[in-house]
Design a protein around this motif. Structure first.
Motif, PDB file in Angstrom:
ATOM      1  N   THR A   1     -17.085  -0.560   3.490  1.00  0.00           N
ATOM      2  CA  THR A   1     -16.718   0.192   4.676  1.00  0.00           C
ATOM      3  C   THR A   1     -17.847   0.058   5.697  1.00  0.00           C
ATOM      4  OG1 THR A   1     -15.897   2.343   5.468  1.00  0.00           O
ATOM      5  CG2 THR A   1     -17.746   2.384   3.924  1.00  0.00           C
TER       6      THR A   1
ATOM      7  N   ARG B   1     -12.485  -4.463  -1.147  1.00  0.00           N
ATOM      8  CA  ARG B   1     -11.864  -3.143  -1.000  1.00  0.00           C
ATOM      9  C   ARG B   1     -12.916  -2.029  -1.011  1.00  0.00           C
ATOM     10  NH1 ARG B   1      -6.683  -1.385  -0.897  1.00  0.00           N
ATOM     11  NH2 ARG B   1      -6.264   0.766  -1.585  1.00  0.00           N
ATOM     12  N   ASP B   2     -14.056  -2.307  -1.574  1.00  0.00           N
ATOM     13  CA  ASP B   2     -15.115  -1.304  -1.675  1.00  0.00           C
ATOM     14  C   ASP B   2     -15.899  -1.134  -0.386  1.00  0.00           C
ATOM     15  OD1 ASP B   2     -16.909   0.486  -3.200  1.00  0.00           O
ATOM     16  OD2 ASP B   2     -18.375  -1.117  -2.986  1.00  0.00           O
TER      17      ASP B   2
ATOM     18  N   ASP C   1      -6.655   4.386  -5.593  1.00  0.00           N
ATOM     19  CA  ASP C   1      -8.090   4.564  -5.388  1.00  0.00           C
ATOM     20  C   ASP C   1      -8.367   6.021  -5.736  1.00  0.00           C
ATOM     21  OD1 ASP C   1      -8.648   1.996  -4.295  1.00  0.00           O
ATOM     22  OD2 ASP C   1      -7.990   2.659  -2.312  1.00  0.00           O
TER      23      ASP C   1
ATOM     24  N   ALA D   1     -13.033   4.022  -2.092  1.00  0.00           N
ATOM     25  CA  ALA D   1     -12.260   3.099  -1.246  1.00  0.00           C
ATOM     26  C   ALA D   1     -11.362   3.856  -0.261  1.00  0.00           C
ATOM     27  CB  ALA D   1     -11.479   2.124  -2.121  1.00  0.00           C
ATOM     28  N   GLY D   2     -10.036   3.610  -0.330  1.00  0.00           N
ATOM     29  CA  GLY D   2      -9.138   4.245   0.620  1.00  0.00           C
ATOM     30  C   GLY D   2      -8.995   5.737   0.455  1.00  0.00           C
ATOM     31  N   SER D   3      -9.489   6.278  -0.655  1.00  0.00           N
ATOM     32  CA  SER D   3      -9.443   7.730  -0.902  1.00  0.00           C
ATOM     33  C   SER D   3     -10.825   8.364  -0.767  1.00  0.00           C
ATOM     34  CB  SER D   3      -8.899   8.003  -2.308  1.00  0.00           C
ATOM     35  OG  SER D   3      -7.639   7.389  -2.516  1.00  0.00           O
TER      36      SER D   3
ATOM     37  N   ALA E   1     -17.859   2.255  -0.078  1.00  0.00           N
ATOM     38  CA  ALA E   1     -17.100   3.427   0.358  1.00  0.00           C
ATOM     39  C   ALA E   1     -17.202   4.587  -0.626  1.00  0.00           C
ATOM     40  CB  ALA E   1     -15.626   3.048   0.539  1.00  0.00           C
TER      41      ALA E   1
ATOM     42  N   ALA F   1       0.837  -1.188   0.000  1.00  0.00           N
ATOM     43  CA  ALA F   1       0.000   0.000   0.000  1.00  0.00           C
ATOM     44  C   ALA F   1       0.877   1.245   0.000  1.00  0.00           C
ATOM     45  CB  ALA F   1      -0.910   0.000   1.226  1.00  0.00           C
TER      46      ALA F   1
ATOM     47  N   ALA G   1      -4.917   6.978  -1.502  1.00  0.00           N
ATOM     48  CA  ALA G   1      -4.485   5.599  -1.284  1.00  0.00           C
ATOM     49  C   ALA G   1      -4.168   4.939  -2.620  1.00  0.00           C
ATOM     50  CB  ALA G   1      -5.579   4.816  -0.569  1.00  0.00           C
TER      51      ALA G   1
ATOM     52  N   ALA H   1       0.577   5.775   0.256  1.00  0.00           N
ATOM     53  CA  ALA H   1      -0.232   6.962   0.522  1.00  0.00           C
ATOM     54  C   ALA H   1       0.451   8.146  -0.148  1.00  0.00           C
ATOM     55  CB  ALA H   1      -0.370   7.193   2.022  1.00  0.00           C
TER      56      ALA H   1
ATOM     57  N   ASN I   1     -12.270   0.632  -7.753  1.00  0.00           N
ATOM     58  CA  ASN I   1     -11.163   0.921  -6.846  1.00  0.00           C
ATOM     59  C   ASN I   1      -9.896   0.260  -7.371  1.00  0.00           C
ATOM     60  OD1 ASN I   1     -10.842  -1.866  -5.494  1.00  0.00           O
ATOM     61  ND2 ASN I   1     -13.004  -1.445  -5.127  1.00  0.00           N
TER      62      ASN I   1
END
Length: 294
Positions: free
Chosen positions: A190, A187-188, A64, A69-71, A199, A3, A14, A5, A43
């Motif tokens: 949350t 990953r999607d 993302d 997702a993570g963003s 997410a 991963a 992300a 950032a 994602n």
């Protein structure tokens, strides 16, 4: 895979990174890296099978996108121009001069716009079932175009099994499920059971969808392509219907001067999760070779 950032306006983007490795380490290190740009409600994990098929021959980075997702927590303003800025930030952060952009669906439009605005950072672009104006009536909205993929943004799910069942019932995924689509949906998600949800930031999705459906700069970017580019189009659409988003007649009508190949018996989603990904790898190598001799 690791991963990453990436500092961008409003926070951190992300990303997933698959390093170049294997027996051909030196050649892989010297090869143009690949930047994967996913679709409108997708994602970074959408590129897991591409990473496997690349087999470490090239560095692959997949963010993302803002609002996913993570963003998902990154603020607006949204729209495809914002994604272009974020992609350049990814390249800067990883000290990458140029990359091959592989854009799927909405990501193909982002790839074209990035190449048009920053040609010095792009070695070539592979468009996967996107990037060219879609054959939609003028009054089409994003809800009608995406169907279940959009409807899920307002839904909650009791647990992972329920969410998986939702996707497995989607016509495009029915009888096509595998480890890569599993990683994609995970990953999607949350939240906490019994109120899991996608997410995706719905405001971001709608802003991006408006650009894909009607922004002249976005729709014209493929016609201003300054770098080598190729299109792979699926014979079937978002709901596994036939025809898909593009047909030979539609491509002739659009008159876009780039090589285009059909992925027969694949649909808009399956192109990233099936053996059709090998065709994407072949096009990556082709545009990279063109870039060297351009």
């Amino acid at each position: 895979m690791k991963a990453a950032a990436v500092p961008v306006g409003g926070g951190e983007l992300a990303a997933l990174v698959w390093e170049a490795s294997g027996e051909a380490t030196h050649a892989a290190r010297d090869a143009l890296p690949v930047l994967g740009v996913h679709g409108i409600t997708a994602n970074a994990a959408a590129f897991g099978r591409l990473a496997a098929e690349l087999g470490g021959r090239r560095l692959l980075i997949a963010p993302d996108l803002r609002g996913r997702a993570g963003s998902a927590g990154l603020p607006g303003p949204f729209g495809l121009a914002r994604h272009v800025g974020d992609l350049i930030a990814v390249l800067d952060h990883l000290d990458i001069d140029r990359a091959i952009l592989v854009g799927h669906s909405m990501g193909a439009f982002v790839g074209c716009l990035t190449a048009a605005r920053h040609p010095e950072r792009v070695g070539g672009v592979v468009l996967v079932d996107g990037g060219l104006a879609l054959p939609m009536p003028a009054d089409t909205d994003i809800d009608a175009m995406l169907g279940p993929a959009m409807a899920r943004l307002g839904m909650t799910f009791a647990d992972l099994d329920t969410y998986r069942a939702f996707w497995q019932a989607h016509p495009a995924f029915e009888d096509r499920w595998n480890e890569y689509s599993e990683a994609y949906i995970r990953r999607d998600l949350t939240g906490q059971p019994p109120a899991l949800r996608s997410a995706c930031n719905e405001t971001a999705i709608r802003a991006d969808g408006a650009d894909v459906l009607g922004d002249p700069d976005t729709l014209g970017a493929v016609h201003r392509m300054p770098r080598p580019a190729r299109l792979l189009w699926a014979s079937r659409g978002l709901m596994d219907e036939s025809p898909g988003l593009y047909t030979p007649e539609r491509l002739a009508e659009l008159n876009v001067p780039l090589p285009a190949r059909e992925l027969a018996d694949e649909n808009h989603y399956s192109v990233l999760f099936s053996s059709a990904v090998r065709e994407i790898v072949a096009e990556i190598d082709a545009v990279a070779e063109q870039s060297v001799h351009a």
